[in-house]
Design a protein around this motif. Structure first.
Motif, PDB file in Angstrom:
ATOM      1  N   LEU A   1      34.710   6.462 -18.728  1.00 33.26           N
ATOM      2  CA  LEU A   1      34.651   5.766 -20.010  1.00 33.26           C
ATOM      3  C   LEU A   1      34.017   4.389 -19.854  1.00 33.26           C
ATOM      4  O   LEU A   1      33.163   3.996 -20.653  1.00 33.26           O
ATOM      5  CB  LEU A   1      36.052   5.646 -20.615  1.00 33.26           C
ATOM      6  N   LEU A   2      34.408   3.649 -18.812  1.00 29.54           N
ATOM      7  CA  LEU A   2      33.841   2.317 -18.605  1.00 29.54           C
ATOM      8  C   LEU A   2      32.374   2.376 -18.187  1.00 29.54           C
ATOM      9  O   LEU A   2      31.594   1.491 -18.534  1.00 29.54           O
ATOM     10  CB  LEU A   2      34.658   1.543 -17.577  1.00 29.54           C
TER      11      LEU A   2
ATOM     12  N   PRO B   1      30.091  13.230 -13.607  1.00 24.09           N
ATOM     13  CA  PRO B   1      30.468  11.967 -12.964  1.00 24.09           C
ATOM     14  C   PRO B   1      30.007  10.779 -13.805  1.00 24.09           C
ATOM     15  O   PRO B   1      29.136  10.927 -14.676  1.00 24.09           O
ATOM     16  CB  PRO B   1      29.722  12.022 -11.632  1.00 24.09           C
ATOM     17  N   PRO B   2      30.558   9.591 -13.542  1.00 27.55           N
ATOM     18  CA  PRO B   2      30.085   8.399 -14.253  1.00 27.55           C
ATOM     19  C   PRO B   2      28.616   8.146 -13.935  1.00 27.55           C
ATOM     20  O   PRO B   2      28.142   8.459 -12.848  1.00 27.55           O
ATOM     21  CB  PRO B   2      30.953   7.266 -13.697  1.00 27.55           C
ATOM     22  N   SER B   3      27.898   7.571 -14.883  1.00 27.78           N
ATOM     23  CA  SER B   3      26.476   7.306 -14.681  1.00 27.78           C
ATOM     24  C   SER B   3      26.246   6.164 -13.697  1.00 27.78           C
ATOM     25  O   SER B   3      25.198   6.101 -13.067  1.00 27.78           O
ATOM     26  CB  SER B   3      25.804   7.000 -16.011  1.00 27.78           C
ATOM     27  N   VAL B   4      27.210   5.254 -13.575  1.00 29.22           N
ATOM     28  CA  VAL B   4      27.141   4.140 -12.616  1.00 29.22           C
ATOM     29  C   VAL B   4      28.524   3.938 -12.023  1.00 29.22           C
ATOM     30  O   VAL B   4      29.522   4.281 -12.640  1.00 29.22           O
ATOM     31  CB  VAL B   4      26.669   2.816 -13.275  1.00 29.22           C
ATOM     32  N   ALA B   5      28.566   3.380 -10.832  1.00 28.85           N
ATOM     33  CA  ALA B   5      29.861   3.034 -10.233  1.00 28.85           C
ATOM     34  C   ALA B   5      30.351   1.750 -10.888  1.00 28.85           C
ATOM     35  O   ALA B   5      29.634   0.754 -10.936  1.00 28.85           O
ATOM     36  CB  ALA B   5      29.722   2.851  -8.733  1.00 28.85           C
ATOM     37  N   VAL B   6      31.547   1.777 -11.408  1.00 30.11           N
ATOM     38  CA  VAL B   6      32.119   0.614 -12.076  1.00 30.11           C
ATOM     39  C   VAL B   6      32.951  -0.202 -11.098  1.00 30.11           C
ATOM     40  O   VAL B   6      32.944  -1.426 -11.142  1.00 30.11           O
ATOM     41  CB  VAL B   6      32.997   1.052 -13.272  1.00 30.11           C
ATOM     42  N   PHE B   7      33.665   0.484 -10.208  1.00 31.82           N
ATOM     43  CA  PHE B   7      34.614  -0.167  -9.317  1.00 31.82           C
ATOM     44  C   PHE B   7      34.166  -0.126  -7.869  1.00 31.82           C
ATOM     45  O   PHE B   7      33.511   0.830  -7.435  1.00 31.82           O
ATOM     46  CB  PHE B   7      35.987   0.524  -9.415  1.00 31.82           C
ATOM     47  N   THR B   8      34.586  -1.130  -7.117  1.00 34.58           N
ATOM     48  CA  THR B   8      34.458  -1.085  -5.665  1.00 34.58           C
ATOM     49  C   THR B   8      35.540  -0.128  -5.163  1.00 34.58           C
ATOM     50  O   THR B   8      36.473   0.201  -5.911  1.00 34.58           O
ATOM     51  CB  THR B   8      34.687  -2.476  -5.051  1.00 34.58           C
ATOM     52  N   PRO B   9      35.470   0.308  -3.915  1.00 41.05           N
ATOM     53  CA  PRO B   9      36.539   1.179  -3.410  1.00 41.05           C
ATOM     54  C   PRO B   9      37.931   0.538  -3.530  1.00 41.05           C
ATOM     55  O   PRO B   9      38.894   1.223  -3.873  1.00 41.05           O
ATOM     56  CB  PRO B   9      36.138   1.417  -1.954  1.00 41.05           C
TER      57      PRO B   9
END
Length: 189
Positions: free
Chosen positions: A84-85, A42-50
C-alpha cells in the motif's frame, strides 16, 4: 466470497474523516473498480530498510497478535502495508511511518539495548504506548496511521474476513428473539 477490493471499499466508514491518505486513495479507486486487488504482486519499490521492515512486522504482530484466530503476520499485514505504501502512497505520505519506525527503533536501542524487532512483547507494547502517547518524535501521528494500516490490512484479508469475523454472503432468516448469548462472531458481508 468477499474480496479485498470490496472490503477495502467499505473500510472508509471505519475511520471516517481521519482516514490515512493512501488507504483513502486505494479505497476510492476500489469503489470505482479501477484497480487490481491490493495484495496482488510485489511492491513496485522498496519502502522499508530491512531493519524498518523487521520493526514494522514485530509491531504489526503486537497490534493484532495470534490468539484463537490468526494474527497480523498470518494475514500478511506487513506485506499489505508495504504494498500500500509503495503503490498508493505519495512520498510525503510515507514520511511519518518511516520516521516513526526509526524513532521507535532508536528508543528501543536506547532503553533496551536491542532492536525493537527483537524486544520482548512487553517492551514492544511499551514502545507502542510511548508512540501513542506522543512521547517519541511524531509518535501520535505515526501510531494513528500505523494502526489504520494494520487494521485495514487485517480486516480486508481473507483471514480477517472469514476467520476473525463470520462471513455470510446472505445472513440467515430474521429471528427477533434470538438469544444474544448464542451470537458467536460479528458478521461481515
Amino acid at each position: 466470497m468477499i474480496d479485498r477490493r470490496t472490503a477495502l471499499a467499505g473500510i472508509v466508514t471505519m475511520f471516517g474523516a481521519g482516514l490515512f491518505a493512501p488507504i483513502a486513495r486505494a479505497a476510492g479507486a476500489a469503489q470505482a473498480a479501477k484497480i487490481p486487488v491490493i495484495s496482488e504482486g510485489p511492491p513496485s519499490v522498496a519502502v522499508f530498510t530491512p531493519t524498518q521492515r523487521a520493526v514494522m512486522t514485530a509491531l504489526s504482530d503486537r497490534m493484532i497478535p495470534a490468539t484463537d484466530t490468526p494474527g497480523a503476520i498470518e494475514a500478511q499485514v506487513p506485506e499489505f502495508i508495504e504494498k500500500l505504501l509503495a503503490d498508493w502512497a505519495a512520498p510525503e505520505d510515507r514520511v511519518s511511518i518511516v520516521a516513526g519506525l526509526d524513532a521507535i527503533e532508536a528508543r528501543s536501542l536506547a532503553d533496551y539495548k536491542r532492536s525493537a524487532a527483537k524486544a520482548t512483547p512487553a517492551q514492544q507494547d511499551a514502545l507502542l504506548t510511548l508512540a501513542m502517547d506522543d512521547k517519541i518524535a511524531s509518535g501520535a501521528v505515526f501510531f494513528d496511521e500505523f494502526r489504520q494500516l494494520v487494521i485495514t490490512g487485517y480486516y480486508t484479508s481473507e483471514i480477517g474476513i472469514t476467520q476473525e469475523r463470520e462471513y455470510l454472503p446472505v445472513p440467515g432468516e430474521y429471528d427477533g428473539a434470538f438469544p444474544y448469548s448464542q451470537v458467536n462472531k460479528v458478521y461481515s458481508s
